[in-house]
Scaffold this motif. Structure first.
Motif, PDB file in Angstrom:
ATOM      1  N   ALA A 199       0.852  -1.187   0.000  1.00 44.23           N
ATOM      2  CA  ALA A 199       0.000   0.000   0.000  1.00 44.23           C
ATOM      3  C   ALA A 199       0.890   1.240   0.000  1.00 44.23           C
ATOM      4  N   LEU A 200       0.764   2.075  -1.027  1.00 41.10           N
ATOM      5  CA  LEU A 200       1.638   3.224  -1.177  1.00 41.10           C
ATOM      6  C   LEU A 200       1.125   4.426  -0.394  1.00 41.10           C
ATOM      7  N   ASN A 201       2.057   5.159   0.176  1.00 45.27           N
ATOM      8  CA  ASN A 201       1.749   6.386   0.913  1.00 45.27           C
ATOM      9  C   ASN A 201       1.600   7.517  -0.100  1.00 45.27           C
ATOM     10  N   ALA A 202       0.386   8.006  -0.253  1.00 43.34           N
ATOM     11  CA  ALA A 202       0.093   9.005  -1.284  1.00 43.34           C
ATOM     12  C   ALA A 202       0.797  10.329  -1.036  1.00 43.34           C
ATOM     13  N   SER A 203       1.254  10.565   0.191  1.00 48.46           N
ATOM     14  CA  SER A 203       1.906  11.837   0.490  1.00 48.46           C
ATOM     15  C   SER A 203       3.378  11.843   0.094  1.00 48.46           C
ATOM     16  N   LEU A 204       3.893  10.695  -0.318  1.00 50.56           N
ATOM     17  CA  LEU A 204       5.309  10.591  -0.666  1.00 50.56           C
ATOM     18  C   LEU A 204       5.512  10.646  -2.173  1.00 50.56           C
ATOM     19  N   PRO A 205       6.682  11.097  -2.611  1.00 48.93           N
ATOM     20  CA  PRO A 205       7.004  11.021  -4.034  1.00 48.93           C
ATOM     21  C   PRO A 205       6.908   9.573  -4.511  1.00 48.93           C
ATOM     22  N   LYS A 206       6.454   9.396  -5.730  1.00 50.90           N
ATOM     23  CA  LYS A 206       6.193   8.049  -6.232  1.00 50.90           C
ATOM     24  C   LYS A 206       7.417   7.161  -6.162  1.00 50.90           C
TER      25      LYS A 206
END
Length: 469
Positions: A147-154
């Motif tokens: 699950a990716l943290n949307a607040s971080l750069p991709k």
């Protein structure tokens, strides 16, 4: 070496069968913890592990590093639960946790990899507290999902999700939510624990000699994750309902780890003396990726409802000198020529000393463990780590009743625990006083409700749960 697998007694009926099983398990253990060669490149051919002529072992016993078992510790070669046995078991656990992880499978050691090889370790592949206790009590991701943290750069988010990059957001070893509980804890009577110093935050940040703060990282294994998610304990509202019917106690086999990371200089990063990882600091100007080194490591292995479990703490040997030592080496958190008061809050850099020496039993096991590592691979960074001690309860506890149990929990009366003092100088820098310990502080862990006094089986993690909005 006497070893055992999960849920398997070392005292089998047949002596021959026991010997055969021990021999087989020893072979596995040797291949895991003694075949400690190093592969510099992902595509390089894996060196063949070399077994030393005289195979070293933890003579006092231990456990198979592909799993943890506490009853409260496997029967050891000395025939009883003792400090040397507990220290051996937790060194074995340290080896397991820091083994290279199998790609795409959280918490599983890659038995084809070599101890000390670069890459994500088993515990670094665990889910962190922030990945499980989400805003508004949201349901966390499945264990093996990314699950990716949307607040971080991709380009950073994927590495953070997989554990290969550590997201450095806290200069406290407990979360800000837990820190808010300090006021209610202070209201309790008859405790000598400096509760405002359980966290190293606000004015209590630890700074290294380059004036960089130390960052802390908290993670859990799948057993702990399953208990939390199956009972919806990540949701503060559901957690409160659960706690009215049943005590919150991490099940046997749960592992919770807390790591302390230092931002490394170029010389430190190339020294070979640190376990090195990538870190990302979103709060830094412009945000930045940095090279970090492991400087402290707590392990809490739960013993379930009848035992306080095992508590061990490790450190990197260049951190700081022992109180009264005259060493002139370059320390990460001490300048031998500095006049700054030692272990003092608000100083930058912080002048740290280790007030209490490593336990005598742990010191002996440290030498043996380091020997195992260097005989396998002379340049392994893990030879530069050591244990302060392991803490455990000699008495059987009943954490299951009454319901609810109030803080502080008791690990037993004086004399019923292995030591009443266990402190890591880079995780509890400012509370190095006699009588303070892992179990002593964690006895005050509570549920997430405001002003809660309901105990959570020695884990502060539950205080981070949020209620849905």
């Amino acid at each position: 070496m006497q070893v055992r697998t999960n849920n398997t007694s070392t005292h089998n009926t047949s002596t021959n069968n026991t010997s055969t099983k021990r021999s087989a398990l020893s072979t596995v253990l040797i291949s895991l913890s003694l075949g400690l060669g190093f592969s510099h490149l992902a595509n390089a051919q894996t060196p063949t592990p070399v077994t030393p002529k005289a195979t070293p072992s933890f003579r006092c016993g231990g456990i198979n590093p592909i799993g943890v078992e506490l009853k409260p510790v496997p029967k050891l070669s000395n025939g009883e639960f003792t400090n040397p046995g507990a220290d051996c078991a937790m060194w074995q656990t340290f080896i397991y946790l820091n083994w290279p992880a199998k790609a795409g499978q959280r918490g599983i050691p890659d038995t084809n990899a070599l101890f000390g090889a670069p890459g994500t370790t088993v515990w670094e592949s665990f889910l962190t507290e922030e990945q499980v206790f989400l805003p508004n009590g949201a349901q966390p991701q499945p264990w093996n999902n990314l699950a990716l943290n949307a607040s971080l750069p991709k380009e950073i988010a994927n590495d953070v999700a997989g554990g290969s990059t550590r997201l450095l957001t806290r200069t406290a070893k407990v979360s800000p939510t837990v820190a808010k509980l300090q006021a209610s804890l202070k209201a309790l009577k008859n405790t000598s624990i400096p509760l405002d110093e359980i966290k190293q935050a606000d004015g209590n940040v630890l700074y290294d000699q380059q004036k960089n703060p130390v960052y802390y990282d908290v993670a859990m294994n799948k057993t702990q994750y399953d208990y939390i998610t199956q009972n919806s304990l990540y949701n503060a509202t559901k957690q409160a309902s659960f706690a009215k019917k049943s005590n919150i106690v991490l099940p046997f086999g749960s592992i919770e780890v807390k790591a302390a990371w230092k931002v490394l200089t170029a010389a430190e990063a190339s020294s070979g003396r640190f376990h090195v990882a990538k870190g990302y600091i979103p709060s830094a100007p412009g945000s930045q990726a940095v090279t970090i080194g492991l400087v402290g490591f707590h392990i809490f292995a739960s013993g379930g409802t009848e035992n306080a479990g095992l508590w061990a703490t490790f450190y990197q040997v260049d951190n700081a000198p022992l109180m009264g030592a005259t060493g002139k080496q370059a320390y990460s958190f001490n300048n031998p020529n500095s006049k700054t008061p030692i272990n003092t809050k608000g100083t930058n850099p912080t002048q740290v000393v280790q007030v209490f020496a490593d336990d005598a039993s742990a010191s002996k096991i440290n030498i043996e463990a380091q020997k195992m590592i260097t005989q396998g691979y002379a340049k392994s960074p893990w030879q530069y780590y050591a244990m302060v001690d392991t803490q455990w309860s000699k008495t059987v506890l009943n954490l299951g009743s009454p319901v609810p149990q109030a803080i502080p929990l008791s690990a037993g009366k004086p004399g019923d625990i292995s030591t009443d003092t266990l402190i890591n100088p880079v995780l509890e820098t400012f509370m190095q006083t006699k009588g303070n310990s892992c179990m002593g502080c964690h006895a005050f862990a509570t549920t997430a409700q405001k002003n809660s006094k309901t105990a959570t089986g020695f884990s502060f993690m539950f205080g981070s749960a949020q209620a849905p909005k």
